[in-house]
Motif scaffolding. Structure first.
Motif, PDB file in Angstrom:
ATOM      1  N   GLN A 225       7.737   4.015   9.060  1.00 21.16           N
ATOM      2  CA  GLN A 225       6.451   3.336   9.072  1.00 21.16           C
ATOM      3  C   GLN A 225       6.183   2.685  10.421  1.00 21.16           C
ATOM      4  O   GLN A 225       5.248   1.913  10.566  1.00 21.16           O
ATOM      5  CB  GLN A 225       6.436   2.291   7.959  1.00 21.16           C
ATOM      6  N   GLU A 228       2.847   2.394  12.093  1.00 19.58           N
ATOM      7  CA  GLU A 228       1.862   1.622  11.324  1.00 19.58           C
ATOM      8  C   GLU A 228       0.575   2.409  11.159  1.00 19.58           C
ATOM      9  O   GLU A 228      -0.532   1.902  11.297  1.00 19.58           O
ATOM     10  CB  GLU A 228       1.619   0.264  12.002  1.00 19.58           C
ATOM     11  N   TYR A 231      -1.053   2.283   6.669  1.00 16.93           N
ATOM     12  CA  TYR A 231      -1.792   1.205   6.014  1.00 16.93           C
ATOM     13  C   TYR A 231      -3.303   1.392   6.182  1.00 16.93           C
ATOM     14  O   TYR A 231      -3.807   1.484   7.300  1.00 16.93           O
ATOM     15  CB  TYR A 231      -1.356  -0.133   6.614  1.00 16.93           C
ATOM     16  N   GLU A 263      -0.797   2.067   1.529  1.00 17.95           N
ATOM     17  CA  GLU A 263      -0.022   0.891   1.905  1.00 17.95           C
ATOM     18  C   GLU A 263       0.768   1.189   3.185  1.00 17.95           C
ATOM     19  O   GLU A 263       0.580   2.209   3.828  1.00 17.95           O
ATOM     20  CB  GLU A 263       0.908   0.491   0.757  1.00 17.95           C
ATOM     21  N   VAL A 264       1.679   0.264   3.493  1.00 20.58           N
ATOM     22  CA  VAL A 264       2.386   0.323   4.766  1.00 20.58           C
ATOM     23  C   VAL A 264       3.268   1.567   4.945  1.00 20.58           C
ATOM     24  O   VAL A 264       3.250   2.220   5.977  1.00 20.58           O
ATOM     25  CB  VAL A 264       3.260  -0.949   4.926  1.00 20.58           C
TER      26      VAL A 264
END
Ligand code: ADP
Ligand code: MG
Length: 693
Positions: A225, A228, A231, A263-264
């Protein structure tokens, strides 16, 4: 699809009841629901019949009492409506008795020693405050679950009791502010749910996911992740199709599915509903989780709700947004605009702050599970330390109260509560503290420590009860006061001063906070083994008995169930690891080693260089040997755990002995995964799984 038309079509809602029931019956039932009164038995038969006709018309053939035992999931046992009549025929029948009460063998549900085997009977009783609904051709009737001796065996009953306690004490406070028209105060909850979606084939190929819901082995993928880029990112077509289908199913069940986004972590998503009364929110969250799994299956996907399915990648939590509402539509945590409203708001706010400080242990332990232990404190979720975030604006107001100074924010001033108005508080979401476990977000608190699999009933029982008890104390004090406004000001000012230590606006993920929290005397309970035994502390038992939520026996039984669950989950994980290590990983690496050795041997006879082969062989052989013995060690410890003592001692043994051994075992496997030919590795890797959809 016309959403307003399908919304709630599978729910025996108030509107349907009004349509289908005789006027008098509807009125009586409505009174039961609105005022939380016992049900008039005469009404039950009529309601049952109308419910059955409605359900049969929609194709239902069965009914079930739907309840929430201590397993954390829901339970159901289907009975068909058929009743034989003359001529070998049947009719569809459903009596008032069948609606109101069901009998069930309670012995196979966790009871923590409350229910001895000889009194194994339990019963379920209709909770008319949440609506019946149709799921998979079965009419589901939300019920509570009790033993014949009256002990509570579920999560619903204490939730309803805690709501009653909150109502009682909050009403006392409102009366003090001269509010006579409010008849009922109830807690509201909006539970944001995180989850992972993976390809079903990946799931099936991993014993650890199948048996324990999380990966027990797995090296970090080259891409996680860190960019980023997931997200709020664009949602893949296959996931959108799933989400669309999911929303539709939830809407049919009357669930206000509202927000969906990525989500992340890769493969991780979130769904948030619009908030509603807590017991309904609790039922609906259970249904939501169940529906996610079902809809995923239809799309060739698997929905992982585990708190930490993948190491090194964010886990999944659940945010419990909590507030209190009145039947007249007032949110008690909404700062008003008049001095009286402001004073009332500050009092309720102070009550929450005091409650959280006095019962940090209960809030911590109500989110304790083997799965959630991986999240809390892992720099992705709030730490295991409980604190409250109020925001700078409110903290400045509190400081002004304490120093008896004028508050000079935003051009307005506050000197005395109940006399002056508060400054307008920014409702801006940008300056929110996302690391806080218990954050005020403008008109509600967000309790962020819950794990994704949790029933929200447990945490809300605690929040309702501790706030109710604090309001009781406040009401006791204020009811005696000659000068209400002065007493209010003193009480609020004193409460914030005494409980200042629980307020923290900084970064909860930082190491400095752990040190600072320690200086402040806040609790830091990192594992279940540390947290759960506090449940039965004297002050907690007294609280629950005072508020009529749990008896001491019930507290002890619940604690035992949670402790046992921790040890059981870890046993399953340990056994699964041993099996995967010995039956899959060890043989696979050996086979690869044999190929490597053969190749090296043949190369050497040709005079080719074999330095790399030898290095690889040495590393893998050493790892695989260590893996084998680490697996044996886990096995030995699991056997030893059986002799560790009572539930608390056993949990301690798992935390101190078994978990480190499991981690050691894992480390050898993860190292070998990165050094073994893909052809030989026996199951899909993180990269395969996380990017499989
Ligand atoms: P975000 O936190 O992402 O900005 P919102 O503030 O809109 O989103 O709300 C998050 C969740 O909080 C939603 O489920 C919402 O319904 C719920 N919520 C909003 N107001 C209340 C309330 N008064 N009581 C309980 N939950 C609430
Ligand atoms: Mg949130």
């Amino acid at each position: 699809m016309k959403v307003p038309e399908i919304f709630g079509e599978n729910v025996f809602s108030l509107q349907v009841m009004q349509e289908k029931l005789p006027k008098e019956v509807f009125k009586s039932l409505k009174k039961t629901i609105d005022e939380d009164r016992p049900l008039d038995p005469g009404v039950a038969a009529v309601v049952a019949n109308a419910m059955k006709d409605w359900a049969v018309e929609k194709g239902a053939t069965h009914f079930t009492h739907w309840f929430q035992p201590m397993t954390g999931i829901t339970a159901e046992k289907h009975d068909s409506f058929i009743t034989p009549v003359a001529g070998g025929k049947v009719i569809m029948d459903f009596s008032g008795k069948e609606l109101v009460m069901g009998e069930t063998d309670a012995s196979s549900f966790p009871s923590g020693g409350v229910r001895a085997i000889f009194e194994a009977r339990g019963y379920t009783a209709w909770d008319p405050t949440s609506y019946a609904f149709i799921k998979d051709g079965t009419l589901c009737i939300p019920t509570v679950f009790l033993s014949y001796s009256g002990e509570v065996l579920d999560k619903k009953t204490p939730l309803l009791k805690s709501m009653r306690a909150l109502n009682r004490e909050a009403l006392r406070i409102l009366r003090l502010f001269g509010n006579m028209s409010v008849k009922r105060v109830y807690p509201t909850v909006g539970a944001e749910q995180e989850y992972f979606l993976i390809d079903r084939k990946m799931y099936d190929a991993r014993k650890d996911l199948v048996f324990s819901g999380r990966t027990l082995f797995g090296a970090k993928p080259p891409k996680g992740q860190e960019l980023e880029d997931h997200y709020f990112g664009p949602i893949k077509a296959r996931v959108v199709a799933f989400m669309q289908d999911l929303d539709t199913e939830l809407w049919k069940l009357g669930i206000l599915a509202k927000t969906r986004h990525n989500e992340v972590a890769p493969g991780q998503h979130e769904l948030a509903p619009i908030f509603t009364i807590t017991n309904v929110a609790s039922d609906q969250n259970q249904l939501m989780m169940e529906t996610m799994k079902k809809v995923a299956a239809k799309h060739g996907l698997y929905c992982l709700l585990h708190e930490k399915p993948f190491e090194g990648v964010n886990g999944s939590g659940k945010h419990n947004n909590w507030s209190m509402s009145t039947d007249t539509g007032l949110n008690l945590l909404d700062p008003g605009t008049t001095p009286a409203e402001n004073g009332q708001f500050m009092l309720f706010l102070a009550a929450v702050v005091q409650a959280v400080d006095n019962y940090q242990d209960l809030l911590r332990l109500t989110v304790a599970s083997a799965g959630n232990d991986h999240r809390l404190g892992a720099n992705e979720a709030p730490p295991a330390i409980v604190s409250v975030y109020l925001g700078e604006e409110l903290e400045a107001v509190i400081e002004a109260l304490e120093n008896n100074r004028k508050y000079e924010g935003k051009g307005r001033q506050v000197m005395q509560l109940g006399v002056d108005t508060l400054p307008e508080l920014p409702k801006d979401t940008t300056d929110r503290n996302r690391t806080s476990p218990f954050a005020f977000t403008g008109n509600k608190f967000e309790f962020r420590m819950l794990g994704a699999t949790f029933s929200i009933a447990g945490p809300n029982i605690i929040i309702n009860t501790i706030v109710a008890d604090t309001l009781r104390q406040f009401a006791d004090e204020l009811e005696q006061a000659a000068d209400f406004t002065g007493a209010l000001h003193d009480l609020v000012e004193r409460t914030f001063r005494v409980h200042e230590r629980i307020l923290f606006n900084g970064n909860n993920y930082s190491e400095e906070w752990a040190a600072e929290a320690k200086r402040r005397g806040l609790l830091n309970l990192p594992t279940c083994a540390d947290a759960l035994p506090r449940f039965a502390d004297r002050k907690n038992v007294e609280l629950f008995e005072r508020m009529g939520v749990f008896t001491e026996r019930e507290v002890r039984s619940r604690m035992e169930i949670m402790l046992e669950n921790y040890s059981k989950v870890l046993t399953i994980e340990g056994l699964t690891m041993v099996e995967m290590a010995k039956k899959d990983i060890y043989p696979a690496v050996n086979a690869y080693l044999s190929e490597l050795c053969g190749a090296a041997y043949r190369k050497e006879t040709m005079g080719a260089p074999v330095k790399a082969d030898k290095a690889a062989i040495a590393r893998l052989s050493a790892d695989n040997e260590a893996l084998y013995f680490a697996a044996e060690e886990v096995e030995r410890l699991l056997a030893e755990a059986k002799e560790a003592g009572d539930a608390e001692q056993t949990a301690r043994f798992f935390a101190d002995e078994v978990i480190p051994a499991m981690q050691k075992l894992r480390s050898y496997a993860d190292d070998m995964e990165q050094n073994t030919s893909k052809k030989y590795w026996p199951f899909p890797t993180y990269g395969d799984i996380l990017f499989s959809v």
